[in-house]
Design a protein around this motif. Structure first.
Motif, PDB file in Angstrom:
ATOM      1  N   VAL A 179       0.830  -1.210   0.000  1.00 57.89           N
ATOM      2  CA  VAL A 179       0.000   0.000   0.000  1.00 57.89           C
ATOM      3  C   VAL A 179       0.860   1.254   0.000  1.00 57.89           C
ATOM      4  N   VAL A 180       2.121   1.137   0.351  1.00 55.38           N
ATOM      5  CA  VAL A 180       3.069   2.248   0.282  1.00 55.38           C
ATOM      6  C   VAL A 180       3.920   2.148  -0.975  1.00 55.38           C
ATOM      7  N   ALA A 181       4.423   0.947  -1.263  1.00 49.67           N
ATOM      8  CA  ALA A 181       5.350   0.758  -2.377  1.00 49.67           C
ATOM      9  C   ALA A 181       4.697   1.040  -3.729  1.00 49.67           C
ATOM     10  N   GLN A 182       3.495   0.545  -3.945  1.00 43.25           N
ATOM     11  CA  GLN A 182       2.871   0.702  -5.254  1.00 43.25           C
ATOM     12  C   GLN A 182       2.565   2.158  -5.613  1.00 43.25           C
ATOM     13  N   PRO A 183       2.031   2.979  -4.684  1.00 43.91           N
ATOM     14  CA  PRO A 183       1.864   4.400  -5.024  1.00 43.91           C
ATOM     15  C   PRO A 183       3.183   5.112  -5.300  1.00 43.91           C
ATOM     16  N   LEU A 184       4.264   4.727  -4.589  1.00 42.82           N
ATOM     17  CA  LEU A 184       5.573   5.304  -4.875  1.00 42.82           C
ATOM     18  C   LEU A 184       5.986   5.015  -6.313  1.00 42.82           C
ATOM     19  N   ALA A 185       5.754   3.782  -6.737  1.00 40.85           N
ATOM     20  CA  ALA A 185       6.091   3.407  -8.106  1.00 40.85           C
ATOM     21  C   ALA A 185       5.179   4.100  -9.114  1.00 40.85           C
ATOM     22  N   HIS A 186       3.891   4.159  -8.801  1.00 37.02           N
ATOM     23  CA  HIS A 186       2.918   4.739  -9.731  1.00 37.02           C
ATOM     24  C   HIS A 186       3.215   6.211 -10.004  1.00 37.02           C
ATOM     25  N   ALA A 187       3.745   6.920  -9.021  1.00 38.42           N
ATOM     26  CA  ALA A 187       4.068   8.340  -9.199  1.00 38.42           C
ATOM     27  C   ALA A 187       5.079   8.551 -10.322  1.00 38.42           C
ATOM     28  N   ILE A 188       5.922   7.555 -10.564  1.00 36.51           N
ATOM     29  CA  ILE A 188       6.904   7.648 -11.644  1.00 36.51           C
ATOM     30  C   ILE A 188       6.378   7.003 -12.922  1.00 36.51           C
ATOM     31  N   GLU A 189       5.647   5.914 -12.793  1.00 35.72           N
ATOM     32  CA  GLU A 189       5.245   5.119 -13.952  1.00 35.72           C
ATOM     33  C   GLU A 189       3.993   5.621 -14.665  1.00 35.72           C
ATOM     34  N   ARG A 190       3.204   6.476 -14.030  1.00 32.57           N
ATOM     35  CA  ARG A 190       1.855   6.754 -14.529  1.00 32.57           C
ATOM     36  C   ARG A 190       1.843   7.293 -15.959  1.00 32.57           C
TER      37      ARG A 190
ATOM     38  N   THR B 109      10.368  -2.854  -4.409  1.00 33.66           N
ATOM     39  CA  THR B 109       9.713  -1.810  -5.201  1.00 33.66           C
ATOM     40  C   THR B 109       9.948  -0.436  -4.586  1.00 33.66           C
ATOM     41  N   SER B 110       9.804  -0.320  -3.269  1.00 32.05           N
ATOM     42  CA  SER B 110      10.028   0.954  -2.602  1.00 32.05           C
ATOM     43  C   SER B 110      11.464   1.426  -2.798  1.00 32.05           C
ATOM     44  N   ARG B 111      12.405   0.498  -2.677  1.00 24.40           N
ATOM     45  CA  ARG B 111      13.809   0.856  -2.846  1.00 24.40           C
ATOM     46  C   ARG B 111      14.084   1.342  -4.269  1.00 24.40           C
ATOM     47  N   PHE B 112      13.526   0.640  -5.244  1.00 22.63           N
ATOM     48  CA  PHE B 112      13.703   1.014  -6.641  1.00 22.63           C
ATOM     49  C   PHE B 112      13.140   2.420  -6.881  1.00 22.63           C
ATOM     50  N   ALA B 113      11.903   2.659  -6.419  1.00 17.97           N
ATOM     51  CA  ALA B 113      11.268   3.956  -6.636  1.00 17.97           C
ATOM     52  C   ALA B 113      12.022   5.079  -5.928  1.00 17.97           C
ATOM     53  N   MET B 114      12.413   4.843  -4.684  1.00 19.45           N
ATOM     54  CA  MET B 114      13.117   5.882  -3.932  1.00 19.45           C
ATOM     55  C   MET B 114      14.502   6.141  -4.515  1.00 19.45           C
ATOM     56  N   ARG B 115      15.113   5.110  -5.096  1.00 19.06           N
ATOM     57  CA  ARG B 115      16.401   5.287  -5.762  1.00 19.06           C
ATOM     58  C   ARG B 115      16.255   6.218  -6.964  1.00 19.06           C
ATOM     59  N   GLU B 116      15.152   6.076  -7.705  1.00 20.62           N
ATOM     60  CA  GLU B 116      14.927   6.951  -8.851  1.00 20.62           C
ATOM     61  C   GLU B 116      14.670   8.390  -8.405  1.00 20.62           C
ATOM     62  N   TRP B 117      13.881   8.559  -7.346  1.00 21.42           N
ATOM     63  CA  TRP B 117      13.660   9.907  -6.826  1.00 21.42           C
ATOM     64  C   TRP B 117      14.968  10.523  -6.330  1.00 21.42           C
ATOM     65  N   LEU B 118      15.789   9.727  -5.654  1.00 20.52           N
ATOM     66  CA  LEU B 118      17.076  10.213  -5.161  1.00 20.52           C
ATOM     67  C   LEU B 118      17.974  10.614  -6.326  1.00 20.52           C
ATOM     68  N   ALA B 119      17.989   9.819  -7.390  1.00 20.11           N
ATOM     69  CA  ALA B 119      18.809  10.136  -8.552  1.00 20.11           C
ATOM     70  C   ALA B 119      18.360  11.441  -9.197  1.00 20.11           C
ATOM     71  N   ARG B 120      17.053  11.674  -9.224  1.00 19.84           N
ATOM     72  CA  ARG B 120      16.542  12.925  -9.785  1.00 19.84           C
ATOM     73  C   ARG B 120      16.988  14.119  -8.951  1.00 19.84           C
ATOM     74  N   LEU B 121      16.905  13.976  -7.636  1.00 18.39           N
ATOM     75  CA  LEU B 121      17.300  15.071  -6.758  1.00 18.39           C
ATOM     76  C   LEU B 121      18.796  15.355  -6.845  1.00 18.39           C
ATOM     77  N   ALA B 122      19.576  14.290  -7.067  1.00 14.75           N
ATOM     78  CA  ALA B 122      21.027  14.440  -7.108  1.00 14.75           C
ATOM     79  C   ALA B 122      21.543  14.894  -8.465  1.00 14.75           C
ATOM     80  N   ARG B 123      20.707  14.868  -9.491  1.00 14.75           N
ATOM     81  CA  ARG B 123      21.162  15.192 -10.840  1.00 14.75           C
ATOM     82  C   ARG B 123      21.788  16.582 -10.945  1.00 14.75           C
ATOM     83  N   PRO B 124      21.158  17.654 -10.395  1.00 15.89           N
ATOM     84  CA  PRO B 124      21.789  18.975 -10.514  1.00 15.89           C
ATOM     85  C   PRO B 124      23.179  19.027  -9.892  1.00 15.89           C
ATOM     86  N   LEU B 125      23.371  18.312  -8.764  1.00 15.41           N
ATOM     87  CA  LEU B 125      24.685  18.286  -8.133  1.00 15.41           C
ATOM     88  C   LEU B 125      25.683  17.556  -9.010  1.00 15.41           C
TER      89      LEU B 125
END
Length: 263
Positions: free
Chosen positions: A55-66, A236-252
């Motif tokens: 119930v937590v992991a799938q919405p995290l993934a959906h936010a990127i996959e939608r 799934t949560s780790r995968f999704a959070m890794r993608e969000w982290l990579a996005r945040l770190a991109r400017p740096l």
């Protein structure tokens, strides 16, 4: 050195490492009777449990996959299929101590094989060696062997020098410079696709998505299991959070000399 620090930071900032670290610090503070120990312990336990629930992991993934869920694979516009490496398992016993591809990469290869059979488009596989270690086959070589031997699909090009997603894109463009390929279909997990396409855009190679491995919620009703901790949800949560982290770190990373980013 930078790559090692990046790996350590990734393990500490993503589940389950984040929850473990917070829990241990919270226990230490609590035992020392320091203020904030109990709240930190509670946060750590929540950081351990919540990512392991669907119930937590799938919405995290959906936010990127939608944006990709209803996308139609633009096979008519592409000249080739590019499969990005997704990781390996070193020294597998059943493979005589040789490296083997992980399930994430196998999922990409199966999807690419289906696309090749449906379209006839030639394949390029992209992935380098871990730490450029001598005597170790590149990920591209492992992928090509699996496609050709196990799936019966030929591979036309190997790109075996990239260390991360954006190098996949840059080195693929360089590898295809002498060909007639102008636009490619990129095969990777749906969670990874937005970042991959951004890398191809920066590299100057036109690319369309051919995603696989969607992890967001389906139309099925919720099950009891969705409220219980599972390794699948944690992954799934780790995968999704890794993608969000990579996005945040991109400017740096854009301000630093090119060293690598999460694959």
């Amino acid at each position: 050195m930078l790559a090692s620090l990046q790996t350590v930071a990734e393990y500490l900032l993503l589940p389950p490492g984040l929850g473990i670290a917070l829990t241990l610090v919270g226990v230490a503070f609590w035992r020392a009777d320091w203020r904030g120990g109990r709240p930190l312990l509670a946060i750590g336990l929540l950081a351990l449990v919540l990512p392991s629930l669907n119930v937590v992991a799938q919405p995290l993934a959906h936010a990127i996959e939608r944006e990709l869920r209803d996308a139609v694979v633009a096979v008519g516009r592409a000249d080739a299929i590019v499969v990005l490496g997704g990781g390996r398992w070193p020294g597998r016993g059943e493979d005589g101590g040789r490296d083997a591809l992980n399930p994430q990469t196998h999922e990409r290869l199966r999807h690419a094989a289906r696309l090749h059979r449906d379209t006839g488009l030639p394949l390029l596989v992209s992935g380098g060696r871990p730490g450029a270690l001598p005597g170790r086959r590149s990920e591209a070589e492992l992928m090509a062997a699996t496609l050709q031997t196990d799936l019966g699909v030929p591979v036309r090009w190997l790109e075996s020098t990239s260390r991360n997603t954006c190098e996949n894109a840059t080195h693929t463009r360089q590898r295809l410079q002498q060909s007639d390929v102008q636009r490619v279909l990129v095969v990777t997990q749906a969670l990874h696709m937005p970042r991959a396409l951004a890398c191809f855009e920066r590299a100057g190679l036109a690319a369309d998505p051919a995603p696989t491995g969607f992890r967001g919620p389906m139309s099925d009703p919720r099950r009891v299991e969705d409220f219980l901790p599972t390794l699948e949800a944690l992954e799934t949560s780790r995968f999704a959070m890794r993608e969000w982290l990579a996005r945040l770190a991109r400017p740096l990373r854009d301000r630093l000399p090119e060293r690598g980013d999460p694959a």
